[in-house]
Scaffold this active site. Structure first.
Site, PDB file in Angstrom:
ATOM      1  N   PRO A 226       1.902  -3.095  -2.541  1.00 57.89           N
ATOM      2  CA  PRO A 226       1.987  -3.080  -4.001  1.00 57.89           C
ATOM      3  C   PRO A 226       0.654  -2.621  -4.593  1.00 57.89           C
ATOM      4  O   PRO A 226      -0.402  -2.883  -4.016  1.00 57.89           O
ATOM      5  CB  PRO A 226       2.284  -4.539  -4.359  1.00 57.89           C
TER       6      PRO A 226
ATOM      7  N   GLY B 104      -5.180  -4.714  -0.821  1.00 64.48           N
ATOM      8  CA  GLY B 104      -6.081  -3.632  -0.406  1.00 64.48           C
ATOM      9  C   GLY B 104      -5.469  -2.254  -0.541  1.00 64.48           C
ATOM     10  O   GLY B 104      -5.790  -1.345   0.230  1.00 64.48           O
ATOM     11  N   SER B 105      -4.596  -2.067  -1.551  1.00 65.04           N
ATOM     12  CA  SER B 105      -3.879  -0.787  -1.667  1.00 65.04           C
ATOM     13  C   SER B 105      -4.829   0.382  -1.912  1.00 65.04           C
ATOM     14  O   SER B 105      -4.652   1.458  -1.328  1.00 65.04           O
ATOM     15  CB  SER B 105      -2.837  -0.852  -2.782  1.00 65.04           C
ATOM     16  N   SER B 106      -5.850   0.206  -2.737  1.00 60.87           N
ATOM     17  CA  SER B 106      -6.730   1.346  -3.048  1.00 60.87           C
ATOM     18  C   SER B 106      -7.559   1.718  -1.822  1.00 60.87           C
ATOM     19  O   SER B 106      -7.692   2.901  -1.477  1.00 60.87           O
ATOM     20  CB  SER B 106      -7.629   1.046  -4.257  1.00 60.87           C
ATOM     21  N   ALA B 107      -8.088   0.736  -1.127  1.00 58.88           N
ATOM     22  CA  ALA B 107      -8.893   1.027   0.070  1.00 58.88           C
ATOM     23  C   ALA B 107      -8.030   1.686   1.134  1.00 58.88           C
ATOM     24  O   ALA B 107      -8.451   2.650   1.792  1.00 58.88           O
ATOM     25  CB  ALA B 107      -9.499  -0.271   0.607  1.00 58.88           C
TER      26      ALA B 107
ATOM     27  N   ALA C  48      -2.598  -5.430  -6.109  1.00 59.63           N
ATOM     28  CA  ALA C  48      -2.113  -6.816  -6.113  1.00 59.63           C
ATOM     29  C   ALA C  48      -2.826  -7.673  -5.076  1.00 59.63           C
ATOM     30  O   ALA C  48      -2.352  -8.740  -4.721  1.00 59.63           O
ATOM     31  CB  ALA C  48      -0.608  -6.838  -5.880  1.00 59.63           C
TER      32      ALA C  48
ATOM     33  N   ASP D  48     -12.460  -4.675   1.979  1.00 59.53           N
ATOM     34  CA  ASP D  48     -11.107  -4.091   1.899  1.00 59.53           C
ATOM     35  C   ASP D  48     -10.990  -2.859   2.791  1.00 59.53           C
ATOM     36  O   ASP D  48     -10.014  -2.689   3.512  1.00 59.53           O
ATOM     37  CB  ASP D  48     -10.784  -3.651   0.462  1.00 59.53           C
TER      38      ASP D  48
HETATM   39  O1  PMV Z   1      -7.927  -7.952  -4.697  1.00 63.37           O
HETATM   40  P1  PMV Z   1      -8.688  -6.982  -3.888  1.00 63.37           P
HETATM   41  O2  PMV Z   1      -7.919  -6.402  -2.767  1.00 63.37           O
HETATM   42  O3  PMV Z   1      -9.319  -5.953  -4.747  1.00 63.37           O
HETATM   43  O4  PMV Z   1      -9.851  -7.827  -3.145  1.00 63.37           O
HETATM   44  C1  PMV Z   1     -11.151  -7.860  -3.614  1.00 63.37           C
HETATM   45  C2  PMV Z   1     -12.016  -8.797  -2.811  1.00 63.37           C
HETATM   46  C3  PMV Z   1     -13.231  -9.297  -3.588  1.00 63.37           C
HETATM   47  O5  PMV Z   1     -13.950 -10.136  -2.691  1.00 63.37           O
HETATM   48  C4  PMV Z   1     -12.822 -10.111  -4.798  1.00 63.37           C
HETATM   49  C5  PMV Z   1     -14.130  -8.145  -4.044  1.00 63.37           C
HETATM   50  C6  PMV Z   1     -14.881  -7.449  -2.934  1.00 63.37           C
HETATM   51  O6  PMV Z   1     -15.465  -6.397  -3.232  1.00 63.37           O
HETATM   52  O7  PMV Z   1     -14.940  -7.932  -1.792  1.00 63.37           O
END
Ligand code: PMV
Length: 308
Positions: A87, A93-96, A90, A138
């Site tokens: 998704p 880690g979709s963007s990474a 959400a 991510d």
């Molecule tokens: O919700 P996501 O997949 O963007 O996870 C971010 C994780 C954080 O620790 C909140 C930010 C980061 O850069 O690690």
């Protein structure tokens, strides 16, 4: 076809930004990408109904431009078709995952061998478009999958983890995801208002993550679940949970989860619940999932030596 993993965070979101250890688990399938030479220079993400020109003003197009600027080969006149099973925005880690898959697809079509350090740094720059100052967790998870202990830094510490006994996690998406950059900023402000609490709180996250590494390695599911509950409590303390996430965790526990926590940046998005086994995971999906709770079971197999 180039591949990248999705992820859920078992322990340590937010505290990882401050140098404490975190634990991610890869989710497969995540994202696949196929690149081709074309003057159109498009990024097509069919599952999200998106076709973007790479020069467009759009966060994803912006991030692909930053990615390309940091790749050590010519990415002009390349288009890419992306299939994702994650998704959008959400907490999975979709963007990474998208950026890792796109970089690998571009390298494939140009017949270039992309080394891990270059890929990691290029995606770090591109993730900045979404997150401001990403920890790198991510996209480390997107690159390597498996169970991974991560500590940010230059270079980051990435340790593949042994899993003593298979685990089944149910991922429930309870709402649209929050804005990661804003949530990370909110945590910084909250910690800034309570300077004497900053280190003890963040150290507690780190201690929970390392206890989680031990529990995961020992196959001690009861302990792992309780540590997830504790990690969720710490995330509530940071102000990144929501009533829907807390209610969803409580529902999952009532439906037999050994532990549950929000996963990712919070402010909406997903929670994960640890099921005692595969049939209990399916039963939990049937009991807790409803029209507004998308659910997915993630199996993390037992293993001694993890991925390369
Ligand atoms: O919700 P996501 O997949 O963007 O996870 C971010 C994780 C954080 O620790 C909140 C930010 C980061 O850069 O690690």
């Amino acid at each position: 076809m180039a591949d990248a993993w999705g992820k859920v965070l078992l322990f340590g979101e937010h505290s990882v930004v401050y140098g404490r250890p975190a634990v991610a688990v890869g989710v497969s399938p995540g994202t696949q990408a196929v690149a081709r030479v074309s003057d159109d220079e498009t990024v097509c993400i069919a599952p999200w109904g998106l076709t973007l020109g790479r020069k467009m003003e759009h966060k994803i197009a912006d991030s692909v431009r930053v990615l390309c600027a940091n790749l050590p080969f010519d990415t002009d006149r390349l288009s890419v078709d992306v299939t994702t099973h994650l998704p959008a925005g959400a907490g999975m880690g979709s963007s990474a995952s998208l950026l890792v898959a796109v970089a690998r697809a571009f390298a494939d079509v140009r017949d270039v061998r992309l080394d891990d350090a270059t890929l990691f740094d290029a995606v770090m720059a591109a993730e900045g478009v979404f997150h401001g100052t990403p920890s790198g967790l991510d996209h480390a998870a997107a690159m390597y999958g498996g169970a991974l202990r991560f500590v940010r830094g230059r270079p980051p510490q990435m340790t593949p983890l042994a899993v003593g006994a298979s685990i089944w996690l149910v991922v429930f998406q309870v709402a649209a995801g929050g804005d990661t950059g804003r949530l990370v900023g909110g945590v910084r402000e909250r910690l800034g208002r309570h300077p004497s609490l900053e280190a003890p709180l963040l150290d507690a996250f780190g201690a929970v993550a390392d206890a989680g590494v031990e529990a995961l390695g020992a196959g001690d599911h009861a302990r792992l679940g309780e540590l997830m509950d504790i990690n969720h409590g710490l995330l509530v303390a940071l102000g990144v949970s929501t009533p829907a996430l807390c209610a969803g965790c409580a529902e999952a526990r009532a439906a037999g989860a050994l532990g549950a926590k929000l996963t990712g940046a919070g402010g909406g998005g997903c929670l994960i619940a640890l099921a005692p086994g595969p049939s209990e995971a399916e039963a939990m999906v049937a009991k807790v999932a409803r029209s507004d709770y998308a659910a997915r079971v993630v199996h993390v197999p037992q293993t001694d030596v993890r991925h390369a």
